[in-house]
Scaffold this motif. Structure first.
Motif, mmCIF file in Angstrom:
data_model
loop_
_atom_site.group_PDB
_atom_site.id
_atom_site.type_symbol
_atom_site.label_atom_id
_atom_site.label_comp_id
_atom_site.label_asym_id
_atom_site.label_seq_id
_atom_site.Cartn_x
_atom_site.Cartn_y
_atom_site.Cartn_z
ATOM 1 N N ILE A 183 0.836 -1.199 0.000
ATOM 2 C CA ILE A 183 0.000 0.000 0.000
ATOM 3 C C ILE A 183 0.869 1.246 0.000
ATOM 4 C CG2 ILE A 183 -1.953 -1.086 1.174
ATOM 5 C CD1 ILE A 183 -1.058 0.344 3.760
ATOM 6 N N LEU A 185 0.876 4.886 1.483
ATOM 7 C CA LEU A 185 0.197 5.694 2.504
ATOM 8 C C LEU A 185 0.025 7.114 1.993
ATOM 9 C CD1 LEU A 185 2.196 4.257 5.500
ATOM 10 C CD2 LEU A 185 -0.233 3.901 5.036
ATOM 11 N N ASP A 187 1.136 9.762 2.958
ATOM 12 C CA ASP A 187 2.369 10.567 2.946
ATOM 13 C C ASP A 187 3.361 10.076 1.890
ATOM 14 O OD1 ASP A 187 3.359 8.239 4.008
ATOM 15 O OD2 ASP A 187 3.913 9.080 5.954
ATOM 16 N N GLU A 189 4.718 7.033 1.661
ATOM 17 C CA GLU A 189 5.513 5.869 2.065
ATOM 18 C C GLU A 189 4.843 4.583 1.583
ATOM 19 O OE1 GLU A 189 8.499 5.552 4.243
ATOM 20 O OE2 GLU A 189 8.663 7.542 3.322
ATOM 21 N N VAL A 190 5.665 3.553 1.316
ATOM 22 C CA VAL A 190 5.117 2.255 0.899
ATOM 23 C C VAL A 190 5.236 1.260 2.048
ATOM 24 C CG1 VAL A 190 5.394 0.307 -0.686
ATOM 25 C CG2 VAL A 190 5.688 2.637 -1.515
ATOM 26 N N ALA A 191 4.165 0.568 2.348
ATOM 27 C CA ALA A 191 4.200 -0.472 3.387
ATOM 28 C C ALA A 191 3.682 -1.770 2.793
ATOM 29 C CB ALA A 191 3.327 -0.063 4.574
ATOM 30 N N THR A 192 4.264 -2.884 3.249
ATOM 31 C CA THR A 192 3.698 -4.187 2.886
ATOM 32 C C THR A 192 3.035 -4.737 4.133
ATOM 33 O OG1 THR A 192 5.387 -4.517 1.227
ATOM 34 C CG2 THR A 192 4.188 -6.470 1.934
ATOM 35 N N ILE A 193 1.737 -4.960 4.056
ATOM 36 C CA ILE A 193 1.006 -5.406 5.245
ATOM 37 C C ILE A 193 0.433 -6.797 4.990
ATOM 38 C CG2 ILE A 193 0.516 -3.103 6.144
ATOM 39 C CD1 ILE A 193 -2.174 -3.134 4.806
ATOM 40 N N LEU A 205 -2.828 -5.335 10.149
ATOM 41 C CA LEU A 205 -3.117 -4.093 9.424
ATOM 42 C C LEU A 205 -3.804 -4.401 8.098
ATOM 43 C CD1 LEU A 205 0.236 -2.199 10.108
ATOM 44 C CD2 LEU A 205 -1.928 -2.027 11.352
ATOM 45 N N ARG A 206 -3.520 -5.590 7.579
ATOM 46 C CA ARG A 206 -4.187 -6.066 6.359
ATOM 47 C C ARG A 206 -5.708 -6.101 6.578
ATOM 48 N NH1 ARG A 206 -6.926 -10.394 5.323
ATOM 49 N NH2 ARG A 206 -6.901 -10.519 7.583
ATOM 50 N N ILE A 210 -8.539 -3.716 4.582
ATOM 51 C CA ILE A 210 -9.578 -4.247 3.689
ATOM 52 C C ILE A 210 -10.950 -3.753 4.165
ATOM 53 C CG2 ILE A 210 -10.687 -6.365 2.824
ATOM 54 C CD1 ILE A 210 -7.862 -7.663 3.298
ATOM 55 N N THR A 215 -9.907 4.970 2.602
ATOM 56 C CA THR A 215 -9.597 6.031 3.568
ATOM 57 C C THR A 215 -8.238 5.858 4.234
ATOM 58 O OG1 THR A 215 -10.672 4.816 5.335
ATOM 59 C CG2 THR A 215 -12.036 6.403 4.141
ATOM 60 N N LEU A 216 -7.546 4.755 3.947
ATOM 61 C CA LEU A 216 -6.276 4.516 4.636
ATOM 62 C C LEU A 216 -5.071 4.597 3.710
ATOM 63 C CD1 LEU A 216 -7.280 1.492 6.930
ATOM 64 C CD2 LEU A 216 -7.532 3.925 7.370
ATOM 65 N N PHE A 459 -3.167 5.310 10.076
ATOM 66 C CA PHE A 459 -2.722 5.193 8.682
ATOM 67 C C PHE A 459 -2.587 6.572 8.033
ATOM 68 C CE2 PHE A 459 -4.261 0.907 9.273
ATOM 69 C CZ PHE A 459 -3.583 0.124 8.356
ATOM 70 N N ASP B 278 8.549 -3.744 8.021
ATOM 71 C CA ASP B 278 9.224 -2.697 7.251
ATOM 72 C C ASP B 278 8.971 -1.342 7.931
ATOM 73 O OD1 ASP B 278 6.818 -1.477 6.164
ATOM 74 O OD2 ASP B 278 6.710 -3.105 4.697
ATOM 75 N N ALA B 280 7.651 1.592 7.136
ATOM 76 C CA ALA B 280 6.336 2.233 7.104
ATOM 77 C C ALA B 280 5.324 1.469 7.962
ATOM 78 C CB ALA B 280 5.841 2.337 5.669
ATOM 79 N N THR B 281 5.429 0.133 7.937
ATOM 80 C CA THR B 281 4.508 -0.678 8.736
ATOM 81 C C THR B 281 4.756 -0.446 10.226
ATOM 82 O OG1 THR B 281 4.560 -2.314 6.975
ATOM 83 C CG2 THR B 281 3.595 -3.014 9.045
ATOM 84 N N ARG B 287 1.955 4.278 15.650
ATOM 85 C CA ARG B 287 0.856 5.259 15.715
ATOM 86 C C ARG B 287 -0.403 4.602 16.273
ATOM 87 N NH1 ARG B 287 0.723 7.015 9.890
ATOM 88 N NH2 ARG B 287 2.595 8.221 9.555
#
Lengths: 492, 308
Positions: A183, A185, A187, A189-193, A205-206, A210, A215-216, A459, B278, B280-281, B287
Motif C-alpha cells: 500500500i 500511505l 504521505d 511511504e510504501v508499506a507491505t502489510i 493491518l491487512r 480491507i 480512507t487509509l 494510517f 518494514d 512504514a509498517t 501510531r
C-alpha cells in the motif's frame, strides 16, 4: 441544475491549480493527467444515486512509484486524494468530495504472478475480478469473491469494499481471500502489510485496510488466495408460492447444518424481469425462487442436494429442479447476476439497498420492507444473498418525477431501521461511503466511532485519503479540515 | 436499543476494574504467556469475565465472554454438532483471539481472524467499545475487530466476542503415510490438516462419510496408508512461513519439526528468528498503539512494534 450547467460549474481555473496540475503532469505524463470538465464530471460519480461529487485533477498511474509521487505532490499542496477502480460502488465510496485528486487505478491491471504452490496470485489493483478467475481456469483455480459486477469491477475495488458475492456464503468475503498488500500511505511511504505466511508478525493491518473504502491509502499490489475449483457442483432451483416459505427454507437449511456454496432468493417481479432478459427457464409463476448451489466431492454433494430438496418440500416448495447441464447452470447464474440490468425494462432508475439481518429474521423483515414500499407507493423488488441474511431490496423509480428521489431516500431510511431493529447491520457488502454515514451512530456509540477514527488516524493522520466517508461528520474533524483545504473558488 | 448498543453490567464491571489509569495487564490461562515480551514486573493483572451470553445454533453464531475457556465453548457447541476455528490449547476464548494462532486443522476449520464477527473490548480509558457486528456478513465501518485479533491485548482488553460457528463434519479420520506431502496436498480436495515431519505425513480427513472414504481410497491408490489414532506430537516453538518454504528451508535451524502443509505453520524445537516489520509498517504500528493506548498502560512489556 441542468447537465450542461453542472459541467460549466466545474470549470474554475486558477493559477494555484495550474501549478498543482503541472507538477502532476510532469510526474506522470500529459495523457495520464486529465482535468477537462467532461472527465471531471465523469469522475465525480460512481454507480450510486449520489450527485454531490466534485473531482479535482484525475490521474492514471501505472506504477507504485507514480502513486507515491501523486501522494507527495498532493500532500505538498494540502490536497486530498480519492482512489477509484471501475466506479461500480453503490454507496458513494468513490465520489470525490472537496475536489481531491482522483487516482484511477485501472491502468495498473497486470496479473503479476501466479504461485500455485502457495495458492496465491499477486495482482495489481486494476485487474478485473472475473479476468483473474478466467486466467486461473486452466490451472483449476479461481478467485472466490464474485460480486454481481465481477465482469467489470476491479480487485482493488473489492479490497476497498471488502466485496462479497453469492459464493461468499461458504468461502467468505474478500477479507478471507487477501493475504498481503503493498500500500502507498497518504504521505507517500510504501508499506507491505499482511504476508504469505499464516500468522504474519504485528497487528493485522491487512484486516484493518480491507473494507476501509480508500480512507487509509491506496493498494498497489495485492496477494490474493486462489481457490481450487470443486470437482462437483450442483445447482438447485426451488420454487415457492410465498416469499415467507422461501425465507424459512433458507433458515432451515442453515439450521440443518448445511452450508451451501450459495443461496440466493429472487421474488416474482425480479424473476419475471430476469426471465424475459436471459430466458434461463426461471418459473415466472412462483412468488419466490431459491437458487442453491452445493459443491465438493460427489457423494457429499449428492447428500446435501437431496437434504436441501427435502427441506424445501417440507417448507412449502412447489417445485425443485436441478440444473442438468453446465449450460443450464450458467444460464441460471447469468440470470441472477444480471438481475439489476434487467430492471431497466421496468423503470429507468433504481436504488439498491444492502443490509444484513439474522437469517431467522428474513421472512419478517421482507414483509416489513414490502409494507414500506407500499406506503411510499414504490415498486420494490427483492433479489438477495439469503444464505448470509444479506438483503438487497431494489426500489424502482423515475428520477424525473418531482420529489421522487426524496421519497426513495425516506423509504430507504426506513428499510435500514427495520434491519437494525431486527438485530442487523447497515451494510453486508456495499459499504458505508456517503450513503449510510448518517446512520452509523444508530449502530455504534460515540466512543465506538471515536475508536474507528483512531484506526483511521494511524494510517492517515491528516485524513487526506478519501475524506468525508464512512464516519459521520463530527466523528472525524480532520476530514472536515481536509475538505476545507481546497483553495476557495478553485474546482467549483 | 440496537443489538450492538447493549452493554450489560458484567461488561461495565469489567471496564471499571480496568479503569482509566495505571498500568494493568490481562491474563487468560497463561498458555501463551511468554510471547511478545514479558510483562513488566509489578503490573496488576486482571481476568476477563466468563460465561456463555447467547448461542443461536440455527444462525451459526455464538456470543461468549472472553474469559470462557475454549473447552467450555466447544462442549456447548458440540451439543449442536458445531464448532469454531479457535484452537483449544487449554486457554480462554479471549486469549486465543488475542494471540491469534490458528488451530492445527486450519485447512478445514478456517482461521481465527475469520471467526470473529463482533468484539467488545475495554479501552485504555476504561470504556467498553463495540466493533464488528452480530451477523455473518458485515462491512459496516472500520474493521477494528480484525485489528484486535493477534494484538496481544496491547490495544484493548477483549471482554466479549461473537463468533461464527460451523457444522462439525460427520466423519473425521487421521491417517499416516510416507507419501510426499506435496502430492497429497495436490491430490486431496479439502483435507483439514496435512502434517509432515520430513519423513512421515499425517493427514486429517473430514466430511460426509462417503467423501472421507473416497479421499482415503484415492490415497491408497498412490501409496501405503494407515489409519492413525491421532496426529504427531508437536514441538514447542511455532514458526510462520509461506507454505512452500518448508521444502527449501535449512531444517537444521529447526531441530525436530512438524510442518502444516498448505498452511505454513511449523512447530519446531528451535524458535523462529525474529521477524521484522518494514519501516512504514512499523510507523503505522506505533501510531496505532499511541492512538489506542497513549500512556502504554495496557499489558506493559508486550510489544508488537518498537514502542517504549
Amino acid at each position: 441544475m441542468s447537465f450542461i450547467d453542472k459541467i460549466k460549474n466545474l470549470i474554475k481555473p486558477s493559477v494555484f491549480e495550474d501549478v498543482f496540475v503541472a507538477e502532476l503532469v510532469a510526474a506522470l505524463s500529459p495523457e495520464r493527467v486529465r482535468f477537462d470538465a467532461t472527465e471531471r464530471f465523469l469522475h465525480s460519480h460512481d454507480s450510486s444515486v449520489f450527485d454531490e461529487g466534485n473531482a479535482g485533477p484525475i490521474c492514471f498511474p501505472i506504477t507504485t512509484r507514480e502513486v507515491q509521487t501523486i501522494m507527495r505532490i498532493s500532500e505538498k499542496h494540502g490536497r486530498s486524494i480519492v482512489a477509484r477502480g471501475a466506479g461500480t460502488g453503490l454507496a458513494g465510496g468513490a465520489i470525490p468530495l472537496g475536489a481531491p485528486v482522483v487516482v484511477v487505478m485501472t491502468k495498473m491491471n497486470k496479473i503479476l504472478e501466479i504461485d500455485i504452490d502457495n495458492r496465491v496470485a499477486w495482482v495489481e489493483p486494476g485487474v478485473i475480478n472475473l479476468d483473474l478467475s478466467r486466467y486461473l481456469q486452466p490451472f483449476g483455480f479461481h478467485f472466490a469473491p464474485d460480486p454481481s459486477s465481477q465482469q467489470v469491477c476491479t480487485i482493488g475495488g473489492n479490497v476497498a469494499n471488502n466485496s462479497g458475492g453469492p459464493h461468499c456464503l461458504a468461502y467468505g468475503v474478500t477479507d478471507a481471500h487477501v493475504l498481503a498488500l503493498e500500500i502507498v500511505l497518504p504521505d507517500g511511504e510504501v508499506a507491505t502489510i499482511g504476508g504469505l505466511d499464516p500468522e504474519p508478525v504485528g497487528f493485522d493491518l491487512r484486516g484493518a485496510f480491507i473494507g476501509s473504502e480508500g480512507t487509509l491509502g491506496i493498494a498497489t499490489k495485492i496477494a490474493v488466495r486462489i481457490t481450487k475449483n470443486p470437482p462437483t457442483v450442483r445447482t438447485l432451483l426451488l420454487s415457492f408460492s410465498s416469499m415467507r416459505a422461501a425465507a424459512e427454507t433458507v433458515s432451515a437449511v442453515i439450521a440443518a447444518g448445511i452450508v451451501p456454496a450459495a443461496m440466493e432468493v429472487m421474488d416474482q417481479r425480479i424473476t419475471i424481469a430476469v426471465e424475459s432478459f436471459v430466458g434461463a427457464g426461471y418459473p415466472t409463476d412462483a412468488a419466490a425462487v431459491l437458487l442453491v448451489e452445493v459443491e465438493g466431492l460427489v457423494d457429499g454433494v449428492q447428500i446435501d442436494a437431496s437434504n436441501i430438496r427435502e427441506i424445501g418440500f417440507k417448507h412449502g416448495a412447489t417445485d425443485v429442479r436441478v440444473a442438468e447441464t453446465d449450460n443450464e447452470r450458467e444460464l441460471l447464474w447469468k440470470g441472477r447476476k444480471t438481475a439489476f440490468g434487467a430492471i431497466a425494462q421496468i423503470a429507468p432508475d433504481y436504488y439498491l439497498h444492502d443490509t444484513v439481518v439474522p437469517r431467522s429474521a428474513l421472512a419478517d423483515v421482507l414483509e416489513k420492507v414490502n409494507e414500506v414500499a407500499e406506503r411510499y407507493d414504490l415498486i420494490v423488488m427483492n433479489v438477495f444473498h439469503a444464505g448470509d441474511g444479506n438483503l438487497h431490496p431494489l426500489l424502482l423509480f423515475d428520477a424525473r418525477e418531482e420529489g421522487m428521489l426524496e421519497k426513495v431516500h425516506a423509504a430507504g431510511a426506513e428499510i435500514m431501521r427495520i434491519s437494525l431493529d431486527a438485530g442487523g447491520v447497515l451494510s453486508g457488502e456495499h459499504g458505508i461511503g456517503i450513503e449510510k454515514q448518517a446512520y452509523m451512530d444508530e449502530l455504534f456509540t460515540t466512543e465506538d466511532l471515536n475508536h474507528q477514527n483512531r484506526l483511521r488516524y494511524a494510517f492517515d493522520p491528516q485524513c487526506r485519503s478519501n475524506p468525508g466517508k464512512i464516519l459521520p461528520a463530527g466523528h472525524s474533524c480532520a476530514d472536515i479540515q481536509s475538505l476545507k483545504n481546497v483553495p476557495q473558488g478553485v474546482w467549483g | 436499543m440496537k443489538a450492538t448498543l447493549k452493554i450489560d453490567t458484567v461488561l461495565n464491571r469489567f471496564a471499571e476494574a480496568v479503569g482509566p489509569s495505571l498500568p494493568i495487564a490481562i491474563e487468560g490461562n497463561r498458555t501463551r504467556w511468554g510471547l511478545n515480551g514479558l510483562l513488566k514486573p509489578g503490573t496488576s493483572v486482571i481476568s476477563a469475565p466468563s460465561g456463555l451470553v447467547e448461542y443461536k445454533p440455527e444462525e451459526m453464531i455464538v456470543t461468549v465472554r472472553a474469559g470462557t475457556t475454549v473447552q467450555e465453548l466447544d462442549t456447548c457447541l458440540a451439543d449442536h454438532r458445531q464448532r469454531t476455528s479457535l484452537p483449544d490449547r487449554g486457554g480462554t476464548v479471549g486469549g486465543a483471539i488475542a494471540v491469534g494462532h490458528n488451530d492445527l486443522h486450519k485447512l478445514g476449520k478456517g482461521s481465527v481472524r475469520d471467526a470473529v464477527l463482533q468484539l467488545r473490548y475495554v479501552s485504555a480509558e476504561g470504556k467498553v467499545i463495540t466493533c464488528g457486528g452480530p451477523v455473518v456478513k458485515n462491512v459496516t465501518g472500520f474493521n477494528l475487530h480484525k485489528l484486535m485479533v493477534g494484538s496481544f491485548g496491547t490495544l484493548g482488553f477483549i471482554a466479549e466476542v461473537t463468533l461464527r460457528t460451523n457444522p462439525t463434519p460427520l466423519r473425521q479420520l487421521w491417517i499416516q503415510t510416507s507419501m510426499d506431502p506435496k502430492i497429497i496436498f495436490d491430490t486431496l480436495q479439502r483435507p483439514s490438516a496435512i502434517l509432515w515431519d520430513g519423513t512421515t505425513t499425517w493427514v486429517h480427513l473430514e466430511g460426509h462419510p462417503p467423501d472421507v472414504d473416497a479421499q482415503y481410497a484415492l490415497l491408497t491408490k498412490s501409496g501405503k496408508v494407515y489409519e492413525s489414532e491421532t496426529g504427531p506430537s508437536l514441538p514447542a516453538h511455532r514458526w510462520s512461513i509461506p507454505p512452500v518454504d518448508i521444502f527449501s528451508l535449512e531444517k537444521t535451524l529447526m531441530g525436530r519439526f512438524v510442518a502444516s502443509i498448505g498452511v505454513g505453520t511449523v512447530w519446531a524445537e528451535q524458535p523462529q528468528e525474529e521477524r521484522k516489520l518494514d519501516r512504514a509498517t512499523l510507523t503505522i504500528t506505533e501510531r496505532m498503539k499511541k492512538q489506542f493506548d497513549p500512556t502504554s498502560r495496557l499489558n506493559p512489556g508486550r510489544n508488537l512494534g518498537n514502542w517504549s
